[in-house]
Design a protein around this motif. Structure first.
Motif, PDB file in Angstrom:
ATOM      1  N   ILE A 173      64.152  14.274  47.886  1.00 18.52           N
ATOM      2  CA  ILE A 173      63.441  15.522  48.123  1.00 18.52           C
ATOM      3  C   ILE A 173      64.457  16.630  48.420  1.00 18.52           C
ATOM      4  O   ILE A 173      65.364  16.440  49.239  1.00 18.52           O
ATOM      5  N   PRO A 174      64.343  17.777  47.763  1.00 17.60           N
ATOM      6  CA  PRO A 174      65.345  18.833  47.931  1.00 17.60           C
ATOM      7  C   PRO A 174      65.642  19.233  49.368  1.00 17.60           C
ATOM      8  O   PRO A 174      66.789  19.561  49.685  1.00 17.60           O
ATOM      9  N   LYS A 175      64.656  19.164  50.253  1.00 17.95           N
ATOM     10  CA  LYS A 175      64.906  19.577  51.633  1.00 17.95           C
ATOM     11  C   LYS A 175      65.860  18.631  52.361  1.00 17.95           C
ATOM     12  O   LYS A 175      66.381  18.965  53.424  1.00 17.95           O
ATOM     13  N   THR A 176      66.106  17.434  51.789  1.00 13.71           N
ATOM     14  CA  THR A 176      67.010  16.472  52.431  1.00 13.71           C
ATOM     15  C   THR A 176      68.388  16.433  51.774  1.00 13.71           C
ATOM     16  O   THR A 176      69.199  15.570  52.100  1.00 13.71           O
ATOM     17  N   ARG A 177      68.666  17.368  50.881  1.00 15.84           N
ATOM     18  CA  ARG A 177      69.943  17.337  50.165  1.00 15.84           C
ATOM     19  C   ARG A 177      71.150  17.512  51.075  1.00 15.84           C
ATOM     20  O   ARG A 177      72.203  16.917  50.847  1.00 15.84           O
ATOM     21  N   ILE A 178      71.011  18.326  52.094  1.00 20.58           N
ATOM     22  CA  ILE A 178      72.141  18.526  52.998  1.00 20.58           C
ATOM     23  C   ILE A 178      72.457  17.230  53.729  1.00 20.58           C
ATOM     24  O   ILE A 178      73.632  16.850  53.877  1.00 20.58           O
ATOM     25  N   ARG A 179      71.427  16.506  54.166  1.00 18.74           N
ATOM     26  CA  ARG A 179      71.633  15.211  54.817  1.00 18.74           C
ATOM     27  C   ARG A 179      72.293  14.239  53.847  1.00 18.74           C
ATOM     28  O   ARG A 179      73.188  13.480  54.225  1.00 18.74           O
ATOM     29  N   TYR A 180      71.846  14.266  52.607  1.00 22.40           N
ATOM     30  CA  TYR A 180      72.426  13.396  51.585  1.00 22.40           C
ATOM     31  C   TYR A 180      73.906  13.719  51.405  1.00 22.40           C
ATOM     32  O   TYR A 180      74.761  12.820  51.376  1.00 22.40           O
ATOM     33  N   ALA A 181      74.227  14.996  51.287  1.00 17.59           N
ATOM     34  CA  ALA A 181      75.621  15.406  51.087  1.00 17.59           C
ATOM     35  C   ALA A 181      76.490  15.018  52.271  1.00 17.59           C
ATOM     36  O   ALA A 181      77.655  14.658  52.103  1.00 17.59           O
ATOM     37  N   GLN A 182      75.929  15.062  53.468  1.00 20.22           N
ATOM     38  CA  GLN A 182      76.696  14.671  54.648  1.00 20.22           C
ATOM     39  C   GLN A 182      77.087  13.192  54.576  1.00 20.22           C
ATOM     40  O   GLN A 182      78.200  12.811  54.965  1.00 20.22           O
ATOM     41  N   VAL A 183      76.173  12.365  54.079  1.00 17.86           N
ATOM     42  CA  VAL A 183      76.474  10.949  53.903  1.00 17.86           C
ATOM     43  C   VAL A 183      77.586  10.767  52.882  1.00 17.86           C
ATOM     44  O   VAL A 183      78.573  10.051  53.116  1.00 17.86           O
ATOM     45  N   ILE A 184      77.443  11.424  51.734  1.00 21.02           N
ATOM     46  CA  ILE A 184      78.404  11.265  50.639  1.00 21.02           C
ATOM     47  C   ILE A 184      79.780  11.796  51.023  1.00 21.02           C
ATOM     48  O   ILE A 184      80.808  11.155  50.735  1.00 21.02           O
ATOM     49  N   ARG A 185      79.827  12.937  51.663  1.00 24.26           N
ATOM     50  CA  ARG A 185      81.110  13.558  52.007  1.00 24.26           C
ATOM     51  C   ARG A 185      81.967  12.624  52.870  1.00 24.26           C
ATOM     52  O   ARG A 185      83.181  12.565  52.739  1.00 24.26           O
ATOM     53  N   GLU A 186      81.312  11.877  53.760  1.00 26.89           N
ATOM     54  CA  GLU A 186      82.031  10.946  54.625  1.00 26.89           C
ATOM     55  C   GLU A 186      82.625   9.777  53.841  1.00 26.89           C
ATOM     56  O   GLU A 186      83.605   9.162  54.256  1.00 26.89           O
ATOM     57  N   LEU A 187      82.036   9.503  52.671  1.00 26.22           N
ATOM     58  CA  LEU A 187      82.457   8.342  51.883  1.00 26.22           C
ATOM     59  C   LEU A 187      83.554   8.659  50.880  1.00 26.22           C
ATOM     60  O   LEU A 187      84.094   7.747  50.247  1.00 26.22           O
ATOM     61  N   LEU A 188      83.900   9.931  50.720  1.00 24.87           N
ATOM     62  CA  LEU A 188      84.894  10.333  49.731  1.00 24.87           C
ATOM     63  C   LEU A 188      86.316  10.054  50.228  1.00 24.87           C
ATOM     64  O   LEU A 188      86.762  10.625  51.212  1.00 24.87           O
ATOM     65  N   SER A 189      87.026   9.185  49.530  1.00 26.25           N
ATOM     66  CA  SER A 189      88.438   8.980  49.844  1.00 26.25           C
ATOM     67  C   SER A 189      89.233  10.151  49.260  1.00 26.25           C
ATOM     68  O   SER A 189      88.729  10.874  48.397  1.00 26.25           O
TER      69      SER A 189
END
Length: 258
Positions: A173-189
């Motif tokens: 859902i678009p309103k949760t994209r920021i939360r999603y990005a926060q998860v992904i950003r932490e996983l980026l080596s």
């Protein structure tokens, strides 16, 4: 050709839509997310249970195969993350090339079907604190977590050398994209190659999912830390014709840490 290009340019500028509902939702699923009552996990679990999964592809994604050298970049045995992985066959293809695969999905049936479809022996382990289950191939090369993606972090598997988002960003859902990005950003080596498949269309004609994701959306989520390059485009209009979409493209973006 010129008319087609004008249409593409038009939809490139479209903003993401207000979170709505998909036409084939049940009445209970038609509740909006703003009141906190829409069960997104239940919705996707039901999609797998009822085998309403037209998004699943039986072959390796054409753009991943086309740009695989760029994605892998000569690296051996790298760790690759698949958010909202379903039973994506790309995971097996990359594991067969010697890479280590980690996926997350809330639908247990999807993960079971992955191992069954791929004829792989696997184990199932309950995660701590009732957060979900871990499905793992016998050789440990493929680990699929059945859990809420928003509860996943680098504490589980560290950071990743590559991430293939084959529709996760377009599915949430678009309103949760920021939360999603926060998860992904932490996983980026630091050396991570991150590819996103984004669906782009006129959101006034179709509410999603998949939700409309523009390049501007991706810039807003990751532009401060990643370079962003569009590397491919696939015309999905034939697949969405019945839903009234004459123009819909899947665009592939390639991100790297700046």
């Amino acid at each position: 050709m010129e008319e087609r290009k004008q249409e593409r340019d038009k939809y490139e500028q479209l903003r993401r839509p207000t979170p709505l509902t998909e036409p084939n939702m049940t009445e209970s699923e038609k509740k909006t997310t703003s009141d906190g009552e829409f069960d997104e996990h239940g919705y996707w679990i039901n999609r797998w249970t009822t085998k309403n999964i037209p998004f699943h592809q039986e072959e390796m994604h054409v753009s991943l195969e086309k740009h695989l050298d760029k994605f892998i970049d000569g690296r051996n045995g790298i760790k690759i993350f698949f958010p909202l992985c379903g039973k994506c066959v790309d995971m097996k293809k990359l594991a067969d090339k010697g890479h280590n695969i980690v996926g997350v999905d809330i639908a247990e049936q999807a993960l079971q079907e992955f191992f069954t479809d791929q004829n792989l022996e696997y184990t199932v382990e309950e995660l701590k604190d009732n957060t979900g289950k871990l499905f793992a191939s016998k050789d440990g090369k493929i680990k699929l977590y059945c859990m809420d993606l928003f509860k996943f972090s680098k504490d589980f598997e560290g950071q990743f050398n590559a991430i293939w988002d084959r529709g996760a960003l377009a599915a949430i859902i678009p309103k949760t994209r920021i939360r999603y990005a926060q998860v992904i950003r932490e996983l980026l080596s630091p050396d991570c190659h991150y590819m996103i498949a984004a669906m782009q269309y006129d959101p006034s004609l179709f509410p999603g999912p998949p939700y409309n994701v523009t390049e501007e959306d991706i810039q807003n989520l990751y532009g401060d830390m990643c370079s962003i390059e569009e590397i491919d485009e696939n015309d999905y209009a034939p697949k969405f014709k019945d839903l009234g979409l004459d123009v819909i493209f899947e665009r592939i973006y390639f991100l790297k840490i700046k």
